[in-house]
Design an enzyme around this catalytic site. Structure first.
Site, short mmCIF file in Angstrom:
data_model
loop_
_atom_site.label_atom_id
_atom_site.label_comp_id
_atom_site.label_asym_id
_atom_site.label_seq_id
_atom_site.Cartn_x
_atom_site.Cartn_y
_atom_site.Cartn_z
CD GLU A 133 -9.56 -2.79 -3.17
OE1 GLU A 133 -10.20 -3.84 -3.26
OE2 GLU A 133 -9.09 -2.38 -2.08
NE ARG B 61 -6.05 -10.62 -3.58
CZ ARG B 61 -7.22 -10.06 -3.36
NH1 ARG B 61 -8.22 -10.29 -4.21
NH2 ARG B 61 -7.45 -9.26 -2.35
CE LYS C 6 -3.65 -2.00 2.92
NZ LYS C 6 -4.68 -2.64 2.15
CD GLU D 266 -5.19 5.92 3.00
OE1 GLU D 266 -4.32 5.45 2.26
OE2 GLU D 266 -6.27 5.35 3.22
CG HIS E 233 -14.35 -0.27 -2.11
ND1 HIS E 233 -13.23 -0.58 -1.37
CD2 HIS E 233 -14.22 -0.93 -3.28
CE1 HIS E 233 -12.46 -1.40 -2.07
NE2 HIS E 233 -13.04 -1.63 -3.23
CD GLU F 235 -5.89 -2.87 -0.98
OE1 GLU F 235 -4.80 -3.33 -0.63
OE2 GLU F 235 -6.98 -3.41 -0.72
CG ASN G 238 -6.82 -6.09 -3.76
OD1 ASN G 238 -7.96 -5.79 -3.56
ND2 ASN G 238 -5.91 -6.03 -2.81
N GLY H 203 -8.31 -6.31 6.01
CA GLY H 203 -8.62 -5.49 7.19
C GLY H 203 -7.61 -5.62 8.32
CB ILE I 143 -12.53 9.33 2.58
CG1 ILE I 143 -11.06 9.43 2.13
CG2 ILE I 143 -13.46 10.08 1.62
CD1 ILE I 143 -10.55 10.82 1.91
#
Ligand code: ADP
Length: 447
Positions: free
Chosen positions: A274, A291, A116, A199, A207, A287, A289, A164, A202
């Site tokens: 994301e 995959r 990240k 960070e 999302h 971030e 992902n 998470g 927000i």
């Protein structure tokens, strides 16, 4: 093209990859732990190899056991699915050094984009908006100064984090300092890397994530967004595409930003960038992902692109067979993650044997699952029972269809999240598309 692939995963994603291989005429080798020895999908593989005891660390996460299985079964490639070793650059390198293709991005790209903090750094460099915040924290006073500057509340996040873990919210200096310490400890234990950053939180965000697909020859496209705002404890419950709040212009802009970032990181294969979208329509990277995602199926439904098949073709060195202009988005697809969890017990995982079972089906329904009547959900892995997807011309029709499918399923013997999904799909805010990432938790707090 490959003639034989090893699937280094389990459950519904192992079955999903098996199906893609069968469609492509590729032979398959499944690995399984002792806890999965009776899993029904193993019979669809040409060969199944037991790689160890139930604990993931001694089976699905054990690189040497998986690579040994690949060598004895003489495969040309390994598909890691999601979770387990899918974002482990070291594993991809070991595969490379053994002359086995890894169905995923190059390890150098995972090292940058899959972290990240490094991903944020690269995004800033290439002009993709990020959430205001810090670099990895080396001293608490600096972290406090940055948190005050961006304004509380803030999120503390593990650079190597996922699922998470290593994530905390802080509302003031005191909770920031204690949160940093506990997030560092949690991330160190879970990922072997305790570095964390701060960070801005927000508020009332959605999302929104963008699916990208690139080949080894420099071609890369985006396949639009998925709106994954319905979450519990920052983990996705329901996903839909297109998002009710993303216009074609915003889709094109966010898509271009995702492709720019992925290209800058030297990425190929399927990946997801994301973002959080604030109520003013501003988006910020959170971030990438590196995959295939759990929720890839809804993108497949609206675009007609088989993402797992494309991943395999790309790993074999083939070119993307379409360009950005060829991609069309058709209708609306929604997915519910059906988990074996107890809604009356704070959604505690609820493993055990499934009794009477009747899967959802009929027109416009896709059910991706490896379970059946008599199947025992083992306690060692995640609690997902299946992914229920629907695809209709409009969002209203998709919601109606999802309600029908949710009401049809019979899963006896274990508690599931189906009642929660039925409540969500009957809620006026959800029906109107007016939700943010706190909707589900806020709803339960009021109940
Ligand atoms: P993980 O990789 O652990 O899943 P993510 O960075 O993807 O963590 O974040 C998961 C979820 O946490 C997001 O979808 C969002 O709901 C919430 N979240 C993360 N960062 C922020 C932020 N800066 N502000 C508000 N919510 C956030």
């Amino acid at each position: 093209m490959f003639t034989r692939i090893l699937i280094a995963n389990r459950g519904e994603i192992a079955l999903r990859i098996l199906r893609a291989c069968q469609d492509l005429g590729i032979g398959t080798v499944c690995v399984y732990s002792e806890a999965d020895q009776d899993a029904g999908y193993l019979k669809y593989a040409d060969e199944a190899i037991c790689i160890g005891p139930p604990q993931a660390a001694k089976s699905y996460l054990d690189i040497s056991r998986i690579v040994s299985a690949a060598e004895v079964s003489d495969v040309e490639a390994i598909h890691p699915g999601y979770g387990f070793l899918s974002e482990n650059a070291h594993f991809a390198e070991i595969c490379q050094s053994c002359n086995i293709d890894f169905v995923g991005p190059p390890p150098e790209a995972t090292r940058i984009l899959g972290n990240k903090a490094r991903c944020r750094e690269l995004a800033k460099k290439v002009g993709v908006p990020t959430v205001a915040g810090s670099d990895p924290i080396d001293n608490e006073e600096k972290a406090v100064a940055i948190a005050r500057e961006v304004g509380y509340p803030v999120m503390i996040k593990a650079a190597a984090g996922g699922g998470g873990r290593g994530m905390r919210m802080a509302h003031n200096d005191v909770s920031l300092v204690s949160g940093i310490m506990s997030a560092q400890a949690e991330a160190g234990a879970a990922f072997g890397d305790g570095s964390v950053f701060v960070e801005k939180y927000i508020e009332r965000a959605r999302h929104i994530e963008i699916q990208v697909l690139g080949d080894r020859h420099g071609n890369m496209v985006h396949l639009g967004e998925r709106d994954c705002s319905l979450q519990r404890r920052h983990q996705k419950l329901v996903e839909e595409t297109p998002s009710p709040v993303v216009s074609p212009e915003l889709r094109a802009e966010m898509g271009a930003a995702a492709v720019k970032l992925a290209r800058a990181g030297g990425y190929f294969s399927a990946g997801t960038v994301e973002f959080l979208l604030d109520p003013h329509g501003r988006y910020y990277l959170i971030e990438m992902n590196t995959r295939i995602q759990v929720e890839h199926g809804i993108t497949e439904l609206v675009t007609g692109v088989d993402l797992v098949r494309e991943q395999i073709r790309i790993a074999a060195g083939e070119k993307l067979s379409f360009s950005q202009e060829d991609i069309r988005w058709n209708g609306v697809a929604i997915e519910c993650r059906i988990n074996a969890e107890d809604p009356d017990n704070n959604f505690r995982p609820c493993p055990g044997q499934i009794g009477r079972f009747f899967p959802p089906g009929g027109p416009w329904v896709r059910w991706d699952s490896h379970v059946y009547s008599g199947y025992v959900i083992p306690p060692y892995y995640d609690s997902m029972v299946g992914k229920l997807m629907v695809h209709r011309p409009t969002r209203a029709d998709a919601i109606t269809c999802m309600r029908r499918a949710l009401e049809e399923i019979v899963i006896e013997g274990v508690r599931t999240t189906i009642p929660l999904h039925l409540e969500i799909f009957g809620h006026t805010h959800f029906i109107r598309g007016q939700v943010d990432t706190n909707f589900v938790e806020g709803y339960f707090a009021k109940k």
